[in-house]
Design a protein around this motif. Structure first.
Motif, PDB file in Angstrom:
ATOM      1  N   GLY A   7       0.815  -1.217   0.000  1.00 19.41           N
ATOM      2  CA  GLY A   7       0.000   0.000   0.000  1.00 19.41           C
ATOM      3  C   GLY A   7       0.845   1.261   0.000  1.00 19.41           C
ATOM      4  N   SER A   8       0.139   2.375  -0.018  1.00 17.17           N
ATOM      5  CA  SER A   8       0.808   3.664  -0.209  1.00 17.17           C
ATOM      6  C   SER A   8       1.804   3.990   0.911  1.00 17.17           C
ATOM      7  N   ARG A   9       1.528   3.515   2.133  1.00 16.16           N
ATOM      8  CA  ARG A   9       2.463   3.818   3.221  1.00 16.16           C
ATOM      9  C   ARG A   9       3.783   3.073   3.067  1.00 16.16           C
ATOM     10  N   SER A  10       3.722   1.918   2.410  1.00 19.52           N
ATOM     11  CA  SER A  10       4.960   1.154   2.180  1.00 19.52           C
ATOM     12  C   SER A  10       5.765   1.756   1.036  1.00 19.52           C
ATOM     13  N   LEU A  11       5.229   2.831   0.443  1.00 18.32           N
ATOM     14  CA  LEU A  11       5.855   3.396  -0.754  1.00 18.32           C
ATOM     15  C   LEU A  11       5.936   4.901  -0.656  1.00 18.32           C
ATOM     16  N   GLN A  12       5.989   5.422   0.588  1.00 16.02           N
ATOM     17  CA  GLN A  12       5.837   6.875   0.678  1.00 16.02           C
ATOM     18  C   GLN A  12       7.094   7.663   0.308  1.00 16.02           C
ATOM     19  N   ASP A  13       8.256   7.036   0.374  1.00 15.52           N
ATOM     20  CA  ASP A  13       9.471   7.727  -0.041  1.00 15.52           C
ATOM     21  C   ASP A  13      10.524   6.677  -0.387  1.00 15.52           C
ATOM     22  N   SER A  14      11.734   7.140  -0.750  1.00 11.96           N
ATOM     23  CA  SER A  14      12.705   6.175  -1.260  1.00 11.96           C
ATOM     24  C   SER A  14      13.131   5.164  -0.185  1.00 11.96           C
ATOM     25  N   SER A  15      13.150   5.569   1.086  1.00 10.39           N
ATOM     26  CA  SER A  15      13.598   4.590   2.087  1.00 10.39           C
ATOM     27  C   SER A  15      12.532   3.509   2.275  1.00 10.39           C
ATOM     28  N   GLN A  70       8.491  12.595  -7.116  1.00  8.19           N
ATOM     29  CA  GLN A  70       8.972  11.592  -8.072  1.00  8.19           C
ATOM     30  C   GLN A  70      10.452  11.816  -8.362  1.00  8.19           C
ATOM     31  N   ALA A  71      10.792  13.083  -8.651  1.00 10.98           N
ATOM     32  CA  ALA A  71      12.170  13.405  -9.022  1.00 10.98           C
ATOM     33  C   ALA A  71      13.121  13.065  -7.872  1.00 10.98           C
ATOM     34  N   GLN A  72      12.678  13.360  -6.648  1.00 16.32           N
ATOM     35  CA  GLN A  72      13.522  13.078  -5.489  1.00 16.32           C
ATOM     36  C   GLN A  72      13.727  11.565  -5.327  1.00 16.32           C
ATOM     37  N   SER A  73      12.654  10.796  -5.505  1.00 18.07           N
ATOM     38  CA  SER A  73      12.791   9.336  -5.376  1.00 18.07           C
ATOM     39  C   SER A  73      13.701   8.771  -6.448  1.00 18.07           C
ATOM     40  N   VAL A  74      13.574   9.282  -7.673  1.00 23.31           N
ATOM     41  CA  VAL A  74      14.439   8.798  -8.755  1.00 23.31           C
ATOM     42  C   VAL A  74      15.893   9.092  -8.401  1.00 23.31           C
ATOM     43  N   GLU A  75      16.130  10.307  -7.924  1.00 22.50           N
ATOM     44  CA  GLU A  75      17.498  10.699  -7.592  1.00 22.50           C
ATOM     45  C   GLU A  75      18.073   9.786  -6.504  1.00 22.50           C
ATOM     46  N   GLU A  76      17.245   9.446  -5.516  1.00 22.21           N
ATOM     47  CA  GLU A  76      17.741   8.648  -4.400  1.00 22.21           C
ATOM     48  C   GLU A  76      17.844   7.153  -4.718  1.00 22.21           C
ATOM     49  N   LEU A  77      17.004   6.694  -5.649  1.00 26.44           N
ATOM     50  CA  LEU A  77      16.985   5.249  -5.920  1.00 26.44           C
ATOM     51  C   LEU A  77      17.779   4.858  -7.162  1.00 26.44           C
ATOM     52  N   LEU A  78      17.794   5.747  -8.142  1.00 24.53           N
ATOM     53  CA  LEU A  78      18.344   5.370  -9.446  1.00 24.53           C
ATOM     54  C   LEU A  78      19.419   6.356  -9.889  1.00 24.53           C
ATOM     55  N   PRO A  79      20.684   6.046  -9.598  1.00 26.12           N
ATOM     56  CA  PRO A  79      21.758   6.966  -9.978  1.00 26.12           C
ATOM     57  C   PRO A  79      21.782   7.239 -11.489  1.00 26.12           C
ATOM     58  N   GLN A  80      21.414   6.231 -12.289  1.00 28.17           N
ATOM     59  CA  GLN A  80      21.343   6.472 -13.737  1.00 28.17           C
ATOM     60  C   GLN A  80      19.884   6.544 -14.179  1.00 28.17           C
ATOM     61  N   GLY A  81      19.156   7.449 -13.568  1.00 31.34           N
ATOM     62  CA  GLY A  81      17.703   7.420 -13.729  1.00 31.34           C
ATOM     63  C   GLY A  81      17.122   8.344 -14.780  1.00 31.34           C
ATOM     64  N   GLU A  82      17.948   8.800 -15.732  1.00 32.31           N
ATOM     65  CA  GLU A  82      17.417   9.772 -16.712  1.00 32.31           C
ATOM     66  C   GLU A  82      16.234   9.209 -17.484  1.00 32.31           C
ATOM     67  N   GLY A  83      16.365   7.939 -17.903  1.00 31.98           N
ATOM     68  CA  GLY A  83      15.295   7.315 -18.694  1.00 31.98           C
ATOM     69  C   GLY A  83      14.000   7.242 -17.891  1.00 31.98           C
ATOM     70  N   THR A  84      14.135   6.841 -16.623  1.00 29.48           N
ATOM     71  CA  THR A  84      12.957   6.738 -15.760  1.00 29.48           C
ATOM     72  C   THR A  84      12.331   8.112 -15.582  1.00 29.48           C
ATOM     73  N   LEU A  85      13.182   9.088 -15.291  1.00 27.62           N
ATOM     74  CA  LEU A  85      12.678  10.435 -15.054  1.00 27.62           C
ATOM     75  C   LEU A  85      11.942  10.966 -16.275  1.00 27.62           C
ATOM     76  N   SER A  86      12.474  10.685 -17.457  1.00 26.88           N
ATOM     77  CA  SER A  86      11.805  11.254 -18.629  1.00 26.88           C
ATOM     78  C   SER A  86      10.485  10.524 -18.877  1.00 26.88           C
ATOM     79  N   ARG A  87      10.409   9.237 -18.550  1.00 22.74           N
ATOM     80  CA  ARG A  87       9.113   8.552 -18.686  1.00 22.74           C
ATOM     81  C   ARG A  87       8.104   9.079 -17.676  1.00 22.74           C
ATOM     82  N   LEU A  88       8.555   9.311 -16.444  1.00 22.20           N
ATOM     83  CA  LEU A  88       7.657   9.851 -15.421  1.00 22.20           C
ATOM     84  C   LEU A  88       7.195  11.248 -15.822  1.00 22.20           C
ATOM     85  N   ASN A  89       8.122  12.036 -16.352  1.00 22.79           N
ATOM     86  CA  ASN A  89       7.742  13.390 -16.773  1.00 22.79           C
ATOM     87  C   ASN A  89       6.768  13.363 -17.938  1.00 22.79           C
ATOM     88  N   GLY A  90       6.926  12.363 -18.810  1.00 18.39           N
ATOM     89  CA  GLY A  90       5.972  12.200 -19.914  1.00 18.39           C
ATOM     90  C   GLY A  90       4.560  11.952 -19.375  1.00 18.39           C
TER      91      GLY A  90
END
Ligand code: ASP
Ligand code: MG
Length: 265
Positions: A7-15, A70-90
């Motif tokens: 559920g959403s509480r298990s996914l509230q931030d990168s930690s 979203q951007a903060q989670s990508v930054e914290e979880l995915l060091p090479q996250g450009e592709g993910t970020l651009s899909r999320l931004n789309g």
């Protein structure tokens, strides 16, 4: 096969996402993962749609806040996250366009609201599937609109079980990757986005489990089990060690937040 729903509480931030993913990876059985939106995101999406309908430009703020998280989670979880970020931004761009449409016509039908709400689960599952992949897991984002058919009662659609089971079994046949499935959302015969009602992700998990003959459907949450009362109100509430489906169904029917009634049925 195990279906694991978070559920959403298990996914509230990168930690929390990291902790959730370690639970998923510790499970040795074949698994299907079902996720809700990040904590508070569904509420924000609903608020944004209502504000757009009233012509209040404040709806952009909600989208911005979601984008920031979203951007903060990508930054914290995915060091090479450009592709993910651009899909999320789309996705967020598409959301903005839909909200602008709602603002222009000053009307948010139940059908439009379902579409707006669908972004919470779609964003989150995109992020988590990519995070799993970055850890070397073969994981796959799976949009439940491909596999869950409902009628067109927007807001709380009725599931067409025969058709959904057929689609699910077909899609899962020979699946090697870990599917990360969007909770809550489905599609009507005409292809419109529908939702299973608030807290519908539990229900998504149970439909998948039933269709696939899963050995277990696990609904993970941030309390240790089904409790005798809401621990926020009753300090002496305790975890009920074991209970039958009938009892669990009654509890959810009488308002226990821990389970969605249809999930138990
Ligand atoms: N995100 C959806 C909601 O808040 C579905 C769920 O969390 O189960 O209702
Ligand atoms: Mg829930």
């Amino acid at each position: 096969m195990k279906v694991m729903k978070f559920g959403s509480r298990s996914l509230q931030d990168s930690s929390r996402i990291r902790a959730t993913v370690s639970i998923i990876l510790a499970e040795k059985a074949r698994k299907t993962v079902v996720l809700s939106a990040m904590r508070g995101v569904t509420e924000k999406l609903i608020a944004a749609a209502r504000e757009a309908e009233r012509g209040q430009a404040t709806y952009h703020e909600h989208v911005k806040e979601i984008a920031l998280r979203q951007a903060q989670s990508v930054e914290e979880l995915l060091p090479q996250g450009e592709g993910t970020l651009s899909r999320l931004n789309g996705l967020l761009q598409e959301l903005e366009e839909i909200l602008t449409g709602i603002e222009l016509v000053r009307e948010c039908s139940p059908r439009s609201l379902d579409l707006v709400m669908s972004f919470g689960e779609r964003l989150n599952c995109t992020l988590v599937a990519d995070y799993l992949a970055s850890l070397g897991q073969s994981a796959l984002f799976l949009d439940a609109r491909e596999i869950l058919r409902t009628d067109d009662s927007h807001g709380a659609a009725e599931v067409d079980f025969a058709e959904s089971y057929r689609l699910i079994r077909e899609r899962f046949a020979g699946m090697g990757a870990i599917p990360v499935v969007t909770g809550l959302i489905a599609a009507s015969k005409e292809g419109a986005t529908t939702t299973l009602g608030r807290n519908g992700s539990d229900y998504t998990a149970s439909i998948l489990g039933a269709a696939l003959g899963a050995e277990a459907i696990e609904i993970w949450t941030d309390v240790d089990g089904v409790m005798s009362a809401d621990p926020r109100f009753v300090a002496s509430a305790f975890v009920i060690p074991e209970m039958g489906y009938q009892e669990a169904m009654e509890l959810s029917y009488f308002g226990a937040k821990v389970l969605h009634p249809n999930t138990m049925i």
